[in-house]
Scaffold this active site. Structure first.
Site, PDB file in Angstrom:
ATOM      1  CB  SER A 116      -0.882   0.002   1.255  1.00  0.00           C
ATOM      2  OG  SER A 116      -1.498   1.253   1.464  1.00  0.00           O
ATOM      3  CE1 TYR A 161      -4.683  -2.849   4.710  1.00  0.00           C
ATOM      4  CE2 TYR A 161      -3.644  -0.700   4.417  1.00  0.00           C
ATOM      5  CZ  TYR A 161      -4.191  -1.851   3.881  1.00  0.00           C
ATOM      6  OH  TYR A 161      -4.238  -2.011   2.520  1.00  0.00           O
TER       7      TYR A 161
END
Length: 239
Positions: A134, A147
């Site tokens: 990400s 996350y």
């Protein structure tokens, strides 16, 4: 890599980025195996011509099942895409079971699958490992620290793995998507990249054998981080 005639395993391939990428690979002549947990989505993927495997990769049993499947259908491409978020606000009540599941799915499962499947991948004439991280692996935001930690961990693992496999036939690529319009981001109101465009750019990177694919706005974040990492971190922590 020419994906025509190859076999790919896409984890989390029944929804979101994984499903869009699985479809893009199939359109180029690649045999695709997807795994997920939702029976309806698995059935839909199977109806589209994919091999669909029910497996929860946050568990040891789920990883075992995928390894058994790959023994039957040797793969050329492993796409570690499955992922989940975890709500974490230290000022409020934290569900550590959800935190552990997020870590297991986002970080532990890719490491386990790569470790257990690497012998088969190295035996192929040409192979690729694609780890989907990400933009938050470059600079974290305030709202999703767990996350962010898992994606940063997978980014570091990917870089080291690439160096270890540099003299082999296994190419290692990292994909860093921006905010993409998927179920995972349904509650977010900011601008999102269409999922099919994200998948298209990932496929282009696979075909070009790129080491790192910064998708969409992540390209800008990467440039800012390379020039002034402190500024990039400050910006993202407010995001």
């Amino acid at each position: 890599m020419d994906v025509n005639g190859k076999t790919a395993l896409v984890t989390g391939g029944t929804d979101g980025i994984g499903l869009a990428l699985a479809r893009a690979l199939r359109a180029k002549g690649c045999r695709v195996i997807v795994c997920g947990r939702d029976p309806g989505r698995l059935a839909a993927a199977h109806a589209e011509g994919m091999e669909a495997i029910a497996a929860d990769l946050a568990t040891e049993a789920g990883c075992d099942k995928i390894v058994d499947v790959v023994r039957q259908w040797p793969i050329d491409i492993l796409v570690n895409n499955a992922g989940a978020g975890a709500t974490y606000d230290i000022a409020e009540s934290v569900d550590l079971n959800t935190v552990d599941q997020c870590i297991a799915l986002n970080l532990t499962a890719p490491i386990h699958l790569i470790t257990r499947l690497i012998t088969g991948l190295r035996a192929r004439p040409e192979a690729m490992i694609v780890n989907v991280t990400s933009g938050l692996a470059i600079a974290p935001n305030k709202g999703s620290p767990v996350y962010c930690a898992t994606k940063a961990g997978l980014r570091g693992f990917t870089m080291a793995l690439r160096a270890q496999l540099a003299d082999t036939r296994v190419h290692v690529m990292e994909v860093l998507p921006p905010v993409v319009d998927t179920q995972l981001t349904a509650s977010q109101t900011r601008k999102k990249m269409p999922v099919n465009e994200c998948a298209r750019q990932i496929l282009v990177a696979i075909e070009a054998n790129r080491a790192e694919a910064n998708i969409g706005m992540t390209k800008l974040l990467s440039v800012v981080h390379n020039i002034a990492p402190v500024i990039a971190r400050r910006l993202m922590l407010r995001y």
